[in-house]
Design an enzyme around this catalytic site. Structure first.
Site, PDB file in Angstrom:
ATOM      1  N   ASP A   1       6.041 -13.138  -2.940  1.00  0.00           N
ATOM      2  CA  ASP A   1       4.864 -13.136  -3.813  1.00  0.00           C
ATOM      3  C   ASP A   1       4.010 -14.320  -3.446  1.00  0.00           C
ATOM      4  O   ASP A   1       4.525 -15.352  -2.993  1.00  0.00           O
ATOM      5  CB  ASP A   1       5.262 -13.258  -5.286  1.00  0.00           C
ATOM      6  CG  ASP A   1       5.560 -14.701  -5.669  1.00  0.00           C
ATOM      7  OD1 ASP A   1       4.650 -15.386  -6.195  1.00  0.00           O
ATOM      8  OD2 ASP A   1       6.691 -15.175  -5.421  1.00  0.00           O
TER       9      ASP A   1
ATOM     10  N   CYS B   1      -9.627  -1.373   9.634  1.00  0.00           N
ATOM     11  CA  CYS B   1      -8.958  -1.523   8.332  1.00  0.00           C
ATOM     12  C   CYS B   1      -9.355  -0.340   7.459  1.00  0.00           C
ATOM     13  O   CYS B   1     -10.509   0.084   7.444  1.00  0.00           O
ATOM     14  CB  CYS B   1      -9.353  -2.843   7.668  1.00  0.00           C
ATOM     15  SG  CYS B   1      -8.670  -3.010   5.995  1.00  0.00           S
TER      16      CYS B   1
END
Lengths: 397, 397
Positions: free
Chosen positions: A263, A301
């Site tokens: 995280d 992307c």
């Protein structure tokens, strides 16, 4: 199907599936951070679109505001946030200790003052678990003591002893069988302490194990040198989570050492500050050179931002102070991180994880070199109280 | 199919369809305002989801930053903003004159200083049209002089004379046949001046007619008393646009007088400041009373916000300073406005527009009464330079 299953390995690296009451998570997985109950600037629907399967929320922040009771009254964390996928809550330990100077620590717990209004608060193993039981995440964390690095050896040992004792109390206090609970290995850069902590936690028995106390001031090399031995002290059949990490190169190094969960606030924090991640390295979107650039943030992307908007437009948004700049760049950065994780998983499956160095040259960048890298935010992307000056660094350039 | 067709009437009110190169617009229509090239805090996809068919962008702001040339180089306004539906740009006139004190006005045009960096700038009919030709909106506006109210009669007459002369010059300067062009009727509260201005503009001939110089300081009653006679001076077969209006009650009164187009920053500006519109009246989302309220902002609202989030969560987002609060409330407010317009259109179709008073009690609210209405932002929701203190009033309560 067991709660966690390793499906492929490549050296120490592993690919697997973590099963939770709110769905399955492919590992290695990256968890965006929703400190105060929202991934800043991004809706749950947009978050889904980035390929995110699991998110993290901060117990410390949510307990201060709006309180776990309010979250519970509003139907629990999933309904509160409008996120129906898996959630992990931390224990509040890191935030309490990163507020060093305003707290008092005893063997029983920690008293501190709210960074919002200064009111006195307390966290101890029982309270931290009670709060997390109330919040209702799929995975909750034991309450640990996280010392900064470098750290006096005596203090470090004391923190490890407390962390082990508190872990046992946390397990005892845990009242919801639908929530998995992870223990947290502390011990700084001391491998013997780390090994002892891991052994004791495994003896207590948790559903997964986190490595805490890294990304708190040590160098990249120091962090990496601790990871492999620590990971090897943890059970093969349980998920391993490296807390608060980090830059793509840190994640790759840790995944290579056998870590499954990560995280970090960097994709969203840097996104808000006009830094776009790309496989070749970061772009500073306030820069004049993007003024009439019709290219997307990153060629090929597939994120919602790159499908529709140009670098020139995004530069304009930041220059004009438009909220959409932080939102669009955060969406791209989150998708960048999830594409990176997806490639890590796919390459593990075929035993070619090392190829990622070619596909993502950014992992070879030190983050502290000259040139465009000069201002790259460090690997320490932990979630701090939002009034801290370090929360919103202005990476102007 | 003609560019504008009235399909139904109910008294003076009319329902119709406006056809543009980027699609059709059902009227009466509300245009959200994208001052600096984005509807603040909302992506084009989210905007579509609110039922929005056409948006407005501000020539003044876009010329200052990033300039019309840059927008043009990046493919024109539609591609720049990622919005493939119809767009209307204003002429910059209103913004220039709302910066009174820092500009010099002659019969030829206006010189002023950028509110961003103080650099000298100029707008005149030719320049305003050239900029709008560059930006490439579907509908562009003539450059007018917009005086504040109340206004000295001599100055008002001078402004009307200039507006008419400038309108002729604008038509001459207009170089793109794919862009419709609207003239702007000025004249303050003087019905004779308004009638003369309308007549002269119709003689010049435009694709539509706007009513400017309202919502600039006069009362609701004063505004409404001007609207019906002015609208009746305009051709039946061309769209009529009331600029910068407004609150739901203003829109209803104007639609009743035969107006077809509206724009206002209120749904987004108030949304950013934690005001949620509902048919019964506004909610102040920072209020303590929403703390554990699991209801959506508005019962039966079909917006993305109401489908997923509680009042308690949205209150928390504002209290914690999370960007998602402004975004979610703006989405709801935009959907509220579009639902309101949709009902106006449907009720016109069946000759029962007056029923809207029952469905939306908010239209009966004066906006200046006591109680919850006390701080209701006024009808003047025009887009001002973002550094003006009036741009972001903190409607805390």
């Amino acid at each position: 199907m067991p709660p966690f299953e390793v499906t492929h390995t490549d050296g120490r690296a592993r690919r697997g599936v973590l099963t939770t009451p709110h769905g399955r998570v492919q590992t290695p997985a990256f968890m965006p951070v929703g400190t105060a109950g929202s991934i800043k600037g991004v809706t749950p629907e947009q978050l889904r679109g980035t390929g995110t399967e699991i998110i993290l929320a901060n117990t410390y922040h949510l307990q201060l505001r709006p309180t776990a009771e309010v979250v519970h009254d509003l139907g629990g964390l999933h309904r509160f946030m409008g996120w129906d996928g898996p959630i992990l809550t931390d224990s509040g330990g890191y935030q309490v200790f990163s507020l060093a100077g305003i707290n008092r620590i005893t063997d029983e717990g920690v008293t501190f003052r709210s960074h919002i209004d200064g009111s006195p608060m307390r966290l101890d193993p029982r309270i931290a678990i009670e709060i997390q039981n109330h919040l209702g995440a799929d995975i909750i964390m034991a309450f640990d003591q996280c010392p900064p690095l470098p750290c006096d050896p005596g203090l470090l040992r004391l923190a490890v002893d407390r962390t082990i004792r508190w872990a046992a109390k946390c397990k005892e206090a845990h009242s919801r069988s639908d929530q998995a609970m992870f223990g947290i290995v502390q011990g700084g850069l001391d491998l013997d302490l780390r090994a002892r902590c891991a052994k004791e936690l495994v003896a207590i028995g948790f559903d997964g194990y986190a490595i805490g106390g890294l990304s708190v001031g040590e160098s990249h090399r120091e962090m990496i040198e601790v990871l492999t031995p620590v990971a090897s002290n943890l059970p093969e059949d349980k998920p391993r989570y490296l807390m608060g990490v980090g830059l793509p190169r840190d994640i790759l190094a840790a995944a290579t050492a056998g870590i499954d969960l990560f995280d970090c606030v960097l994709p969203t924090r840097n996104g808000r500050n006009s830094w776009a991640f790309t496989s070749a390295g970061p772009l500073k979107m306030r820069n004049e050179k993007h003024r009439t650039d019709a290219q997307p943030l990153e060629k090929d992307c597939d994120c919602e931002t790159c499908k529709r908007f140009s670098r020139g437009y995004i530069r304009h948004l930041f220059n004009a102070g438009e909220m959409l700049g932080p939102t669009l760049t955060s969406i791209h950065n989150l998708r960048f991180y999830q594409r990176f994780m997806s490639r890590i998983r796919d390459l593990i499956s075929v035993g070619r994880l090392a190829d990622i160095m070619v596909e993502f040259p950014i992992v070879g960048q030190s983050g502290r070199a000259g040139g465009a890298q000069r201002h790259l935010p460090g690997a320490s992307g932990r979630s701090r109280p939002s009034t801290c000056p370090t929360e919103e660094p202005r990476w102007t350039g």
